[in-house]
Design a protein around this motif. Sequence first.
Motif, PDB file in Angstrom:
ATOM      1  N   LEU A  37       0.834  -1.202   0.000  1.00 56.44           N
ATOM      2  CA  LEU A  37       0.000   0.000   0.000  1.00 56.44           C
ATOM      3  C   LEU A  37       0.868   1.251   0.000  1.00 56.44           C
ATOM      4  CD1 LEU A  37      -2.992   0.982   0.195  1.00 56.44           C
ATOM      5  CD2 LEU A  37      -2.662   1.084   2.670  1.00 56.44           C
ATOM      6  N   GLY A  38       2.012   1.182   0.680  1.00 57.58           N
ATOM      7  CA  GLY A  38       2.883   2.338   0.791  1.00 57.58           C
ATOM      8  C   GLY A  38       3.949   2.443  -0.281  1.00 57.58           C
ATOM      9  N   GLY A  39       3.974   1.523  -1.245  1.00 61.22           N
ATOM     10  CA  GLY A  39       4.921   1.640  -2.345  1.00 61.22           C
ATOM     11  C   GLY A  39       6.234   0.914  -2.143  1.00 61.22           C
ATOM     12  N   ALA A  40       6.274  -0.087  -1.254  1.00 60.72           N
ATOM     13  CA  ALA A  40       7.506  -0.858  -1.070  1.00 60.72           C
ATOM     14  C   ALA A  40       7.749  -1.812  -2.231  1.00 60.72           C
ATOM     15  CB  ALA A  40       7.453  -1.641   0.242  1.00 60.72           C
ATOM     16  N   TRP A  41       6.672  -2.284  -2.859  1.00 57.98           N
ATOM     17  CA  TRP A  41       6.816  -3.246  -3.946  1.00 57.98           C
ATOM     18  C   TRP A  41       6.901  -2.571  -5.311  1.00 57.98           C
ATOM     19  CZ3 TRP A  41       2.723  -7.614  -2.561  1.00 57.98           C
ATOM     20  CH2 TRP A  41       3.061  -8.147  -1.310  1.00 57.98           C
ATOM     21  N   TRP A  42       6.243  -1.454  -5.451  1.00 52.88           N
ATOM     22  CA  TRP A  42       6.224  -0.719  -6.720  1.00 52.88           C
ATOM     23  C   TRP A  42       6.043   0.763  -6.406  1.00 52.88           C
ATOM     24  CZ3 TRP A  42       2.484  -4.782  -6.115  1.00 52.88           C
ATOM     25  CH2 TRP A  42       1.336  -4.367  -5.431  1.00 52.88           C
ATOM     26  N   PRO A  43       6.490   1.666  -7.283  1.00 52.61           N
ATOM     27  CA  PRO A  43       6.336   3.100  -7.019  1.00 52.61           C
ATOM     28  C   PRO A  43       4.875   3.523  -7.068  1.00 52.61           C
ATOM     29  CG  PRO A  43       7.238   2.732  -9.216  1.00 52.61           C
ATOM     30  CD  PRO A  43       7.236   1.399  -8.540  1.00 52.61           C
ATOM     31  N   LEU A  44       4.515   4.448  -6.190  1.00 56.63           N
ATOM     32  CA  LEU A  44       3.128   4.915  -6.149  1.00 56.63           C
ATOM     33  C   LEU A  44       2.756   5.736  -7.376  1.00 56.63           C
ATOM     34  CD1 LEU A  44       2.644   5.917  -2.398  1.00 56.63           C
ATOM     35  CD2 LEU A  44       1.855   3.855  -3.580  1.00 56.63           C
ATOM     36  N   GLU A  45       3.755   6.134  -8.186  1.00 57.07           N
ATOM     37  CA  GLU A  45       3.451   6.874  -9.410  1.00 57.07           C
ATOM     38  C   GLU A  45       2.625   6.057 -10.393  1.00 57.07           C
ATOM     39  OE1 GLU A  45       7.159   8.891  -7.886  1.00 57.07           O
ATOM     40  OE2 GLU A  45       6.300   6.905  -7.898  1.00 57.07           O
ATOM     41  N   ILE A  46       2.670   4.730 -10.301  1.00 49.19           N
ATOM     42  CA  ILE A  46       1.989   3.901 -11.294  1.00 49.19           C
ATOM     43  C   ILE A  46       0.583   3.506 -10.858  1.00 49.19           C
ATOM     44  CG2 ILE A  46       4.209   2.980 -12.055  1.00 49.19           C
ATOM     45  CD1 ILE A  46       3.444   0.324 -10.710  1.00 49.19           C
ATOM     46  N   VAL A  47       0.174   3.881  -9.658  1.00 47.32           N
ATOM     47  CA  VAL A  47      -1.151   3.499  -9.179  1.00 47.32           C
ATOM     48  C   VAL A  47      -2.106   4.667  -9.349  1.00 47.32           C
ATOM     49  CG1 VAL A  47      -0.101   1.934  -7.499  1.00 47.32           C
ATOM     50  CG2 VAL A  47      -0.739   4.233  -6.788  1.00 47.32           C
ATOM     51  N   PRO A  48      -3.423   4.428  -9.332  1.00 52.55           N
ATOM     52  CA  PRO A  48      -4.394   5.526  -9.442  1.00 52.55           C
ATOM     53  C   PRO A  48      -4.207   6.548  -8.321  1.00 52.55           C
ATOM     54  CG  PRO A  48      -5.471   3.405  -9.748  1.00 52.55           C
ATOM     55  CD  PRO A  48      -4.080   3.109  -9.297  1.00 52.55           C
ATOM     56  N   SER A  49      -4.663   7.764  -8.562  1.00 50.77           N
ATOM     57  CA  SER A  49      -4.447   8.847  -7.600  1.00 50.77           C
ATOM     58  C   SER A  49      -5.078   8.546  -6.244  1.00 50.77           C
ATOM     59  CB  SER A  49      -5.007  10.161  -8.149  1.00 50.77           C
ATOM     60  OG  SER A  49      -6.379  10.024  -8.465  1.00 50.77           O
ATOM     61  N   TRP A  50      -6.273   7.929  -6.247  1.00 50.47           N
ATOM     62  CA  TRP A  50      -6.918   7.646  -4.969  1.00 50.47           C
ATOM     63  C   TRP A  50      -6.117   6.620  -4.181  1.00 50.47           C
ATOM     64  CZ3 TRP A  50      -8.395   2.761  -3.541  1.00 50.47           C
ATOM     65  CH2 TRP A  50      -8.526   1.801  -4.560  1.00 50.47           C
ATOM     66  N   MET A  51      -5.487   5.679  -4.903  1.00 52.92           N
ATOM     67  CA  MET A  51      -4.680   4.667  -4.222  1.00 52.92           C
ATOM     68  C   MET A  51      -3.399   5.288  -3.661  1.00 52.92           C
ATOM     69  SD  MET A  51      -4.319   1.527  -3.273  1.00 52.92           S
ATOM     70  CE  MET A  51      -5.402   0.471  -4.255  1.00 52.92           C
ATOM     71  N   ALA A  52      -2.805   6.233  -4.410  1.00 51.75           N
ATOM     72  CA  ALA A  52      -1.603   6.906  -3.917  1.00 51.75           C
ATOM     73  C   ALA A  52      -1.918   7.712  -2.665  1.00 51.75           C
ATOM     74  CB  ALA A  52      -1.029   7.806  -4.998  1.00 51.75           C
ATOM     75  N   THR A  53      -3.099   8.350  -2.649  1.00 49.91           N
ATOM     76  CA  THR A  53      -3.500   9.119  -1.471  1.00 49.91           C
ATOM     77  C   THR A  53      -3.759   8.198  -0.290  1.00 49.91           C
ATOM     78  OG1 THR A  53      -4.486  10.829  -2.866  1.00 49.91           O
ATOM     79  CG2 THR A  53      -5.183  10.757  -0.565  1.00 49.91           C
ATOM     80  N   ALA A  54      -4.510   7.125  -0.543  1.00 51.93           N
ATOM     81  CA  ALA A  54      -4.802   6.167   0.529  1.00 51.93           C
ATOM     82  C   ALA A  54      -3.532   5.500   1.032  1.00 51.93           C
ATOM     83  CB  ALA A  54      -5.783   5.104   0.023  1.00 51.93           C
ATOM     84  N   GLY A  55      -2.561   5.327   0.148  1.00 51.99           N
ATOM     85  CA  GLY A  55      -1.320   4.681   0.533  1.00 51.99           C
ATOM     86  C   GLY A  55      -0.565   5.423   1.614  1.00 51.99           C
ATOM     87  N   HIS A  56      -0.808   6.727   1.746  1.00 53.83           N
ATOM     88  CA  HIS A  56      -0.084   7.507   2.748  1.00 53.83           C
ATOM     89  C   HIS A  56      -0.658   7.340   4.148  1.00 53.83           C
ATOM     90  CE1 HIS A  56       1.865   9.199  -0.754  1.00 53.83           C
ATOM     91  NE2 HIS A  56       2.764   9.690   0.058  1.00 53.83           N
ATOM     92  N   ILE A  57      -1.621   6.444   4.287  1.00 53.16           N
ATOM     93  CA  ILE A  57      -1.984   5.971   5.622  1.00 53.16           C
ATOM     94  C   ILE A  57      -0.833   5.142   6.186  1.00 53.16           C
ATOM     95  CG2 ILE A  57      -3.590   4.494   6.890  1.00 53.16           C
ATOM     96  CD1 ILE A  57      -5.705   5.194   4.805  1.00 53.16           C
ATOM     97  N   SER A  58      -0.101   4.511   5.302  1.00 55.49           N
ATOM     98  CA  SER A  58       1.014   3.645   5.688  1.00 55.49           C
ATOM     99  C   SER A  58       2.278   4.458   5.914  1.00 55.49           C
ATOM    100  CB  SER A  58       1.257   2.609   4.586  1.00 55.49           C
ATOM    101  OG  SER A  58       2.490   1.937   4.792  1.00 55.49           O
TER     102      SER A  58
END
Length: 422
Positions: free
Chosen positions: A353-374
């Motif tokens: 969720l936080g981008g350890a496996w892949w960069p958050l640039e490649i995920v949808p914007s809502w997922m990148a925002t939600a990822g910063h819960i982590s």
Amino acid sequence: MRTMLDIALNDLRIIFKDRSIYLNIVVIPIVLAVVVGFANGAGDSGVVSAPTVRIDVIDHDNSPASAAFLNALRATNANFVLCPADQTDDDICRLSGADFTPELAQTRLVDRIALAQITLPADFGDHVAAGENVSIIYRSNDSLSAPSYILQAVQTTVTRASGAIRAGRTAEQIADEFAPMAFLSEDEAAFPADVRARAETLWATDVIAIDYQLISASATSSASAGDGFGQSFPGMATMYVMFAVLPAVNAIIQERKNWTLQRLATLPISRTQIMGGKLLARFIIGMIQYAIMFGFGLLLGVNFGNDPLALLLVMISYTLCITALTLALTTILKTESQAAGITLLVTLTLAPLGGAWWPLEIVPSWMATAGHISPVAWAMDAYRSLIFYNGGLGDVIVPIAVLLVAAGVLFTYGAARFKFTN
């Protein structure tokens, strides 16, 4: 402090007696980092390259002046791709065969396919040629997950172009007001334009700008030091810090069940020293995990940026946050089976969720925002800024501050609720 350190060292001796720890903090994370790195493109070249930064350009003018402006923008960062002009056969602009329209550009901006959008007016070239004021429109989805380096590059380009226009205006005023200067009619008309052209040349060769270019690996470096490893080694290290620290939840529950904690509490030492020592042991393991992963990355030729102090502070703040999360979880989970299952779930949820496996640039914007819960997302934002954009301490202050605030909140919550007995 000495008592806390003695407790921490005793816990570390117990932990490292189990030889499986070496498999878990050395072999497995390194193997995964290498595999994920190759999957993300490591080995394709000997140059560390940042992800493609797509900027949509709506050029209503299509004049030599607008082309010169866009070329100057490209020159500020080799990773900028101006769409649709820079479209390639392999669809670097990710247009998927669609016609580029203002409506599509807006959709691409919202969906984070493009990180910024620039609109040049239809009379852009005429205004530049006349030395008149002209405005361009800049839109972006800038946020904590989409840094403002694009805007800074645009501002640099605008400053350069504006300086040349001002030079032309000054030359025109001098020609009008300085009586001894005599021109033929054609020379007088060409004089401001000539000065402007010379100013543009000087700006292009000697301009102060923020440099976001990446450092190339040396000719002797391994070809494996590609952008894949620049993502995978910090990512896997960050995930395995959780794997190294969070098992303390299970250990503390076991010690509480076996009355080890209660016996320690009867000694002439404070409960704060007891828990401080046990958490310190896990913090040290987390830092050891980082040292192993980043050290092996250096052996592969991965460039971790130019600010080791900033890199170290990110590691410390993230490990403190996970250590605090460990304390908080010990107040919620009651059994060993709960601890084993929940800590594994937390790690395998927060890491991707936080981008350890892949960069958050490649995920949808809502997922990148939600990822910063982590907390992983904040750490990875900082690592990517340091590794891919030559950032410094000032560029990672926000992620470090967020991690430290989160650590403080979790420590406070955990300390207030922790009990030595079930």
